[in-house]
Design a protein around this motif. Structure first.
Motif, PDB file in Angstrom:
ATOM      1  N   THR A  90       4.245 -48.104  43.303  1.00 26.56           N
ATOM      2  CA  THR A  90       3.707 -49.295  44.212  1.00 26.56           C
ATOM      3  C   THR A  90       5.160 -49.799  43.838  1.00 26.56           C
ATOM      4  O   THR A  90       6.097 -50.955  45.283  1.00 26.56           O
ATOM      5  CB  THR A  90       3.231 -50.571  42.826  1.00 26.56           C
ATOM      6  OG1 THR A  90       1.686 -50.215  42.980  1.00 26.56           O
ATOM      7  CG2 THR A  90       3.454 -52.371  44.115  1.00 26.56           C
ATOM      8  N   PHE A  93       8.081 -47.719  46.795  1.00 26.49           N
ATOM      9  CA  PHE A  93       6.925 -48.230  48.422  1.00 26.49           C
ATOM     10  C   PHE A  93       7.337 -50.024  48.451  1.00 26.49           C
ATOM     11  O   PHE A  93       8.111 -49.390  49.924  1.00 26.49           O
ATOM     12  CB  PHE A  93       5.376 -47.871  48.225  1.00 26.49           C
ATOM     13  CG  PHE A  93       5.378 -46.518  48.328  1.00 26.49           C
ATOM     14  CD1 PHE A  93       5.082 -45.794  49.433  1.00 26.49           C
ATOM     15  CD2 PHE A  93       4.973 -45.969  47.871  1.00 26.49           C
ATOM     16  CE1 PHE A  93       4.894 -45.204  50.018  1.00 26.49           C
ATOM     17  CE2 PHE A  93       3.808 -44.645  48.213  1.00 26.49           C
ATOM     18  CZ  PHE A  93       4.979 -44.584  49.538  1.00 26.49           C
ATOM     19  N   GLU A  94       7.847 -50.850  47.359  1.00 25.05           N
ATOM     20  CA  GLU A  94       8.125 -52.227  47.672  1.00 25.05           C
ATOM     21  C   GLU A  94      10.297 -51.508  47.930  1.00 25.05           C
ATOM     22  O   GLU A  94      10.209 -52.232  48.830  1.00 25.05           O
ATOM     23  CB  GLU A  94       8.438 -52.884  46.304  1.00 25.05           C
ATOM     24  CG  GLU A  94       7.071 -53.790  46.140  1.00 25.05           C
ATOM     25  CD  GLU A  94       6.596 -53.942  45.402  1.00 25.05           C
ATOM     26  OE1 GLU A  94       7.721 -54.020  43.983  1.00 25.05           O
ATOM     27  OE2 GLU A  94       5.490 -55.088  44.801  1.00 25.05           O
ATOM     28  N   ARG A  96      11.307 -49.180  49.335  1.00 24.53           N
ATOM     29  CA  ARG A  96      11.171 -48.202  50.704  1.00 24.53           C
ATOM     30  C   ARG A  96      11.549 -49.226  51.872  1.00 24.53           C
ATOM     31  O   ARG A  96      11.730 -49.605  53.067  1.00 24.53           O
ATOM     32  CB  ARG A  96      10.241 -47.138  51.312  1.00 24.53           C
ATOM     33  CG  ARG A  96      10.483 -45.762  50.041  1.00 24.53           C
ATOM     34  CD  ARG A  96       9.249 -45.283  50.150  1.00 24.53           C
ATOM     35  NE  ARG A  96       9.274 -44.657  51.849  1.00 24.53           N
ATOM     36  CZ  ARG A  96       8.640 -43.666  52.432  1.00 24.53           C
ATOM     37  NH1 ARG A  96       8.036 -43.240  51.578  1.00 24.53           N
ATOM     38  NH2 ARG A  96       8.846 -43.249  53.848  1.00 24.53           N
ATOM     39  N   CYS A 168      12.690 -40.473  45.585  1.00 23.50           N
ATOM     40  CA  CYS A 168      11.364 -40.988  45.759  1.00 23.50           C
ATOM     41  C   CYS A 168      10.142 -39.740  46.541  1.00 23.50           C
ATOM     42  O   CYS A 168       9.309 -40.170  45.944  1.00 23.50           O
ATOM     43  CB  CYS A 168      11.242 -41.809  47.389  1.00 23.50           C
ATOM     44  SG  CYS A 168       9.855 -42.662  47.662  1.00 23.50           S
ATOM     45  N   THR A 172       6.184 -38.700  44.752  1.00 25.16           N
ATOM     46  CA  THR A 172       4.874 -38.548  45.537  1.00 25.16           C
ATOM     47  C   THR A 172       4.527 -37.210  46.097  1.00 25.16           C
ATOM     48  O   THR A 172       3.626 -37.659  45.986  1.00 25.16           O
ATOM     49  CB  THR A 172       5.461 -39.982  46.651  1.00 25.16           C
ATOM     50  OG1 THR A 172       6.599 -39.598  47.703  1.00 25.16           O
ATOM     51  CG2 THR A 172       5.688 -41.341  46.898  1.00 25.16           C
ATOM     52  N   ILE A 212       5.764 -47.005  56.258  1.00 26.33           N
ATOM     53  CA  ILE A 212       4.966 -46.525  55.370  1.00 26.33           C
ATOM     54  C   ILE A 212       4.558 -47.368  54.210  1.00 26.33           C
ATOM     55  O   ILE A 212       3.242 -46.670  53.119  1.00 26.33           O
ATOM     56  CB  ILE A 212       7.098 -47.043  54.538  1.00 26.33           C
ATOM     57  CG1 ILE A 212       7.836 -46.564  55.368  1.00 26.33           C
ATOM     58  CG2 ILE A 212       6.990 -47.600  52.926  1.00 26.33           C
ATOM     59  CD1 ILE A 212       9.619 -47.667  54.792  1.00 26.33           C
ATOM     60  N   GLU A 213       3.900 -48.238  55.065  1.00 22.41           N
ATOM     61  CA  GLU A 213       1.915 -48.993  54.814  1.00 22.41           C
ATOM     62  C   GLU A 213       1.030 -47.979  54.201  1.00 22.41           C
ATOM     63  O   GLU A 213       0.108 -47.834  53.565  1.00 22.41           O
ATOM     64  CB  GLU A 213       1.778 -50.610  55.565  1.00 22.41           C
ATOM     65  CG  GLU A 213       3.239 -51.884  54.971  1.00 22.41           C
ATOM     66  CD  GLU A 213       3.380 -52.454  55.892  1.00 22.41           C
ATOM     67  OE1 GLU A 213       2.347 -52.804  56.835  1.00 22.41           O
ATOM     68  OE2 GLU A 213       3.945 -53.342  55.906  1.00 22.41           O
ATOM     69  N   SER A 215       1.558 -44.577  54.687  1.00 23.39           N
ATOM     70  CA  SER A 215       2.082 -43.459  53.447  1.00 23.39           C
ATOM     71  C   SER A 215       1.378 -44.534  52.334  1.00 23.39           C
ATOM     72  O   SER A 215       0.737 -43.384  51.282  1.00 23.39           O
ATOM     73  CB  SER A 215       3.286 -43.651  53.617  1.00 23.39           C
ATOM     74  OG  SER A 215       3.484 -42.771  55.216  1.00 23.39           O
ATOM     75  N   ARG A 216       1.779 -45.481  52.248  1.00 25.81           N
ATOM     76  CA  ARG A 216       1.597 -46.262  50.557  1.00 25.81           C
ATOM     77  C   ARG A 216       0.289 -46.176  50.164  1.00 25.81           C
ATOM     78  O   ARG A 216      -0.794 -45.619  48.928  1.00 25.81           O
ATOM     79  CB  ARG A 216       1.911 -47.663  50.222  1.00 25.81           C
ATOM     80  CG  ARG A 216       1.815 -47.724  49.587  1.00 25.81           C
ATOM     81  CD  ARG A 216       1.501 -49.732  49.301  1.00 25.81           C
ATOM     82  NE  ARG A 216       0.666 -50.445  50.058  1.00 25.81           N
ATOM     83  CZ  ARG A 216       1.439 -51.896  50.783  1.00 25.81           C
ATOM     84  NH1 ARG A 216       2.113 -52.535  50.806  1.00 25.81           N
ATOM     85  NH2 ARG A 216       0.759 -51.254  51.687  1.00 25.81           N
TER      86      ARG A 216
END
Length: 224
Positions: A90, A93-94, A96, A168, A172, A212-213, A215-216
């Motif tokens: 988390t 991703f924040e 990113r 990153c 992942t 990005i969202e 992908s997360r």
């Protein structure tokens, strides 16, 4: 602690390439799970399996330690690191979301003709990789190159290097090597590149944020 896994096939090349080849083979084995988390890695054993001297193996392990994929154990060699937990994932991703939408907007304003050519070529490379037998490996590498090209197009080397130091993508990919990467990702990349090509900072930032969202969310489903 797990033991050393079966290494991929390897053909030693010229001495100047030897370290890179050993590094690439070991990195791939960690990402695809051949070497699972907490696997013991012995440099001497690797040198024997690769039929090389210990020097390129030590160099490769040092690079993998910098990547955060292995850690050195006092008097015991190396071990592969643990997978990211949900909290750490988390946080990445924040980060990113803080860095990449703004960089995409800057890329739309600052990109050169060469940048646009390379971005278009990279999207095509991603599309041709979909459906290949080793699609995940090819698409993972495409992903690294595409995002780095966006940072380069933004012409802010400080931000680019700060992001690169998180490694990153490596972490992942390792977490969900079996398939969190889908063809939708290439479509999302294409939308980012279109906005950059059109010189539209707002659309570039929004396309990157959406990518990005998503992908997360895809990765979190795999983790859960």
């Amino acid at each position: 602690m797990s033991t050393l896994g079966q290494l991929p096939s390897f053909t030693p090349g010229a001495r100047t390439m030897l370290g890179d080849e050993v590094y690439g083979a070991l990195q791939q084995s960690i990402l695809d799970g051949t070497f699972p988390p907490d696997a013991r890695i012995n440099a001497g054993e690797l040198a024997r399996q690769f039929e090389v001297s210990p020097t390129p193996v030590r160099e490769a392990l040092a690079r993998l330690e910098s990547d955060g994929l292995v850690e050195k154990l006092p008097l015991r060699g190396y071990r592969t690191t643990d997978l990211l937990d949900r909290t750490r994932l988390t946080e990445l991703f924040e980060l990113r979301l803080l860095l990449e939408p703004g960089s995409a907007a800057s890329a739309a304003e600052r990109r050169s003709a060469t940048d646009l050519e390379e971005l278009a070529h990279e999207v095509e490379a991603g599309r041709t990789a979909v459906g290949e037998a080793d699609a995940y490996r090819l698409l993972s590498r495409h992903d690294v190159r595409l995002h780095d090209l966006v940072f380069r197009s933004a012409q802010n080397e400080t931000v680019r290097q700060a992001y690169a130091r998180t490694h990153c993508h490596l972490h992942t990919f390792r977490l969900a090597y079996t398939g969190a990467y889908v063809s939708d990702t290439v479509d999302e990349h294409a939308a980012i590149v279109r906005a950059i090509t059109d010189g539209d900072p707002s659309a570039a930032a929004e396309s990157m944020r959406t990518h990005i969202e998503r992908s997360r969310d895809r990765l979190m489903r795999v983790v859960d």
